[in-house]
Design a protein around this motif. Structure first.
Motif, mmCIF file in Angstrom:
data_model
loop_
_atom_site.group_PDB
_atom_site.id
_atom_site.type_symbol
_atom_site.label_atom_id
_atom_site.label_comp_id
_atom_site.label_asym_id
_atom_site.label_seq_id
_atom_site.Cartn_x
_atom_site.Cartn_y
_atom_site.Cartn_z
ATOM 1 N N SER A 284 0.832 -1.208 0.000
ATOM 2 C CA SER A 284 0.000 0.000 0.000
ATOM 3 C C SER A 284 0.867 1.259 0.000
ATOM 4 O O SER A 284 0.574 2.223 -0.724
ATOM 5 C CB SER A 284 -0.941 0.004 1.213
ATOM 6 O OG SER A 284 -0.220 0.110 2.433
ATOM 7 N N ILE A 285 1.940 1.249 0.781
ATOM 8 C CA ILE A 285 2.826 2.411 0.827
ATOM 9 C C ILE A 285 3.545 2.601 -0.503
ATOM 10 O O ILE A 285 3.638 3.714 -1.034
ATOM 11 C CB ILE A 285 3.839 2.272 1.978
ATOM 12 C CG1 ILE A 285 3.119 2.324 3.322
ATOM 13 C CG2 ILE A 285 4.897 3.372 1.903
ATOM 14 C CD1 ILE A 285 4.026 2.090 4.518
ATOM 15 N N VAL A 286 4.045 1.500 -1.074
ATOM 16 C CA VAL A 286 4.764 1.582 -2.348
ATOM 17 C C VAL A 286 3.833 2.052 -3.460
ATOM 18 O O VAL A 286 4.185 2.939 -4.261
ATOM 19 C CB VAL A 286 5.390 0.222 -2.703
ATOM 20 C CG1 VAL A 286 5.947 0.237 -4.129
ATOM 21 C CG2 VAL A 286 6.495 -0.125 -1.712
ATOM 22 N N ALA A 287 2.644 1.479 -3.532
ATOM 23 C CA ALA A 287 1.697 1.853 -4.584
ATOM 24 C C ALA A 287 1.305 3.323 -4.470
ATOM 25 O O ALA A 287 1.288 4.053 -5.471
ATOM 26 C CB ALA A 287 0.453 0.971 -4.508
ATOM 27 N N GLY A 288 0.995 3.770 -3.261
ATOM 28 C CA GLY A 288 0.625 5.166 -3.077
ATOM 29 C C GLY A 288 1.762 6.115 -3.384
ATOM 30 O O GLY A 288 1.561 7.181 -3.982
ATOM 31 N N THR A 289 2.981 5.732 -3.000
ATOM 32 C CA THR A 289 4.147 6.580 -3.260
ATOM 33 C C THR A 289 4.423 6.701 -4.754
ATOM 34 O O THR A 289 4.723 7.795 -5.261
ATOM 35 C CB THR A 289 5.388 6.014 -2.547
ATOM 36 O OG1 THR A 289 5.128 5.953 -1.141
ATOM 37 C CG2 THR A 289 6.599 6.891 -2.797
ATOM 38 N N VAL A 290 4.311 5.590 -5.478
ATOM 39 C CA VAL A 290 4.552 5.619 -6.923
ATOM 40 C C VAL A 290 3.530 6.499 -7.631
ATOM 41 O O VAL A 290 3.874 7.348 -8.461
ATOM 42 C CB VAL A 290 4.522 4.190 -7.503
ATOM 43 C CG1 VAL A 290 4.534 4.224 -9.026
ATOM 44 C CG2 VAL A 290 5.712 3.392 -6.989
ATOM 45 N N VAL A 291 2.256 6.322 -7.306
ATOM 46 C CA VAL A 291 1.204 7.128 -7.933
ATOM 47 C C VAL A 291 1.382 8.603 -7.587
ATOM 48 O O VAL A 291 1.287 9.484 -8.455
ATOM 49 C CB VAL A 291 -0.189 6.631 -7.495
ATOM 50 C CG1 VAL A 291 -1.279 7.573 -8.012
ATOM 51 C CG2 VAL A 291 -0.433 5.219 -8.008
ATOM 52 N N GLY A 292 1.649 8.894 -6.320
ATOM 53 C CA GLY A 292 1.846 10.281 -5.916
ATOM 54 C C GLY A 292 3.039 10.924 -6.587
ATOM 55 O O GLY A 292 3.007 12.097 -6.973
ATOM 56 N N THR A 293 4.107 10.145 -6.759
ATOM 57 C CA THR A 293 5.298 10.668 -7.422
ATOM 58 C C THR A 293 5.031 10.991 -8.885
ATOM 59 O O THR A 293 5.505 12.007 -9.409
ATOM 60 C CB THR A 293 6.452 9.657 -7.314
ATOM 61 O OG1 THR A 293 6.733 9.410 -5.930
ATOM 62 C CG2 THR A 293 7.707 10.179 -7.999
ATOM 63 N N LEU A 294 4.255 10.140 -9.559
ATOM 64 C CA LEU A 294 3.931 10.385 -10.962
ATOM 65 C C LEU A 294 3.159 11.692 -11.138
ATOM 66 O O LEU A 294 3.327 12.399 -12.143
ATOM 67 C CB LEU A 294 3.105 9.223 -11.524
ATOM 68 C CG LEU A 294 3.847 7.885 -11.666
ATOM 69 C CD1 LEU A 294 2.887 6.793 -12.134
ATOM 70 C CD2 LEU A 294 5.018 8.017 -12.623
ATOM 71 N N PHE A 295 2.315 12.031 -10.168
ATOM 72 C CA PHE A 295 1.561 13.273 -10.247
ATOM 73 C C PHE A 295 2.400 14.482 -9.832
ATOM 74 O O PHE A 295 2.226 15.585 -10.365
ATOM 75 C CB PHE A 295 0.322 13.195 -9.335
ATOM 76 C CG PHE A 295 -0.829 12.455 -9.940
ATOM 77 C CD1 PHE A 295 -1.613 13.028 -10.918
ATOM 78 C CD2 PHE A 295 -1.133 11.164 -9.534
ATOM 79 C CE1 PHE A 295 -2.680 12.344 -11.489
ATOM 80 C CE2 PHE A 295 -2.190 10.466 -10.094
ATOM 81 C CZ PHE A 295 -2.960 11.057 -11.077
ATOM 82 N N THR A 296 3.304 14.285 -8.889
ATOM 83 C CA THR A 296 4.032 15.413 -8.301
ATOM 84 C C THR A 296 5.317 15.759 -9.026
ATOM 85 O O THR A 296 5.645 16.942 -9.188
ATOM 86 C CB THR A 296 4.357 15.103 -6.825
ATOM 87 O OG1 THR A 296 3.159 14.729 -6.138
ATOM 88 C CG2 THR A 296 4.976 16.303 -6.146
#
Length: 249
Positions: free
Chosen positions: A56-68
């Motif tokens: 969950s942490i890895v998935a959220g971090t990857v998605v957030g990084t792609l947007f940010t």
């Protein structure tokens, strides 16, 4: 070291002496502080096991990084922070939204850092020197940490960069030592007091952890990335391009 002079002003080219490695030092150092470590506690407290928490942490971090991450390119061109840069699209009044969001994020992370750091410091000082864990001790330690945070903000980017270079190494070493120290007590299960999935099922709880502990990390840098990338020199980023800076038209 001089006090930060630029604020929201554009940074002259002669002062843009940093490179991508400096940006990585700041991002790594700031994300290894004690206050941020609490995000790793959230998924197990929601009732998730080890692998579910990690995923969950890895998935959220990857998605957030792609947007940010693409927002880092804005300040490479404008040489000012993202809230000010947004005035080109939203006007002077519209960019206040970004400023307010940035202020709230800064206050939230400051409170988190002072709270977690103060609790750790009181515990360490108590074990080393017998400091009592009472209200006075907490108040003094919280005040010292808050003052240090304000001083870091006043002196600005150069102090933050110098500290991050040390923290990125020192905190990594401490985390490794922490893993070794707590290895005998490691479990792949959720926290005992979790009492089952917080939202009643695995996937709703996993999605909550993805947002709360993963996505929230990169998203919190939305208004901050420009504060760091505006100091990166153009020769170090030859493809950054150029555009009209806010207020220059």
């Amino acid at each position: 070291m001089p006090i930060e002079q630029r604020g929201v002003d554009t940074v002259p080219d002669m002062e843009r002496t940093s490179g991508p490695r400096d940006l990585m030092s700041i991002l790594l150092g700031s994300n290894l502080c004690l206050g941020v470590i609490i995000f790793g506690w959230l998924p197990p407290s929601f009732g998730l096991g080890w692998w579910a928490s990690v995923s969950s942490i890895v998935a959220g971090t990857v998605v957030g990084t792609l947007f940010t991450a693409p927002l880092a390119l804005v300040s490479l061109r404008t040489a000012t922070n993202l809230s000010t840069s947004s005035g080109a699209q939203f006007g002077v009044r519209g960019r206040l939204v970004g400023s307010v969001v940035g202020l709230l994020l800064a206050l939230g992370y400051t409170a988190l850092t002072v709270w977690i750091g103060g609790d750790v410091m009181v515990g360490v000082l108590g074990r080393l020197f017998g400091l009592p864990a009472d209200g006075v001790s907490y108040a003094v330690v919280y005040a010292v940490l808050a003052a240090a945070t304000v001083a870091g903000a006043v002196y600005g980017y150069r102090v933050l960069l110098a500290m991050s270079r040390v923290l990125s190494i020192g905190m990594t070493a401490l985390l490794v030592l922490g893993v070794i120290a707590y290895a005998p007590h490691f479990t792949t299960g959720a926290l005992p007091e979790a009492g089952g999935y917080l939202l009643g099922g695995f996937w709703p709880t996993w999605c909550l952890a993805t947002v709360a502990a993963g996505l929230s990390g990169p998203i919190a840098f939305i208004t901050l990335l420009g504060d760091y990338t505006r100091y990166i020199s153009r020769p170090a980023t030859p493809h950054a391009g150029s555009c009209t800076r806010p207020g220059s038209a």
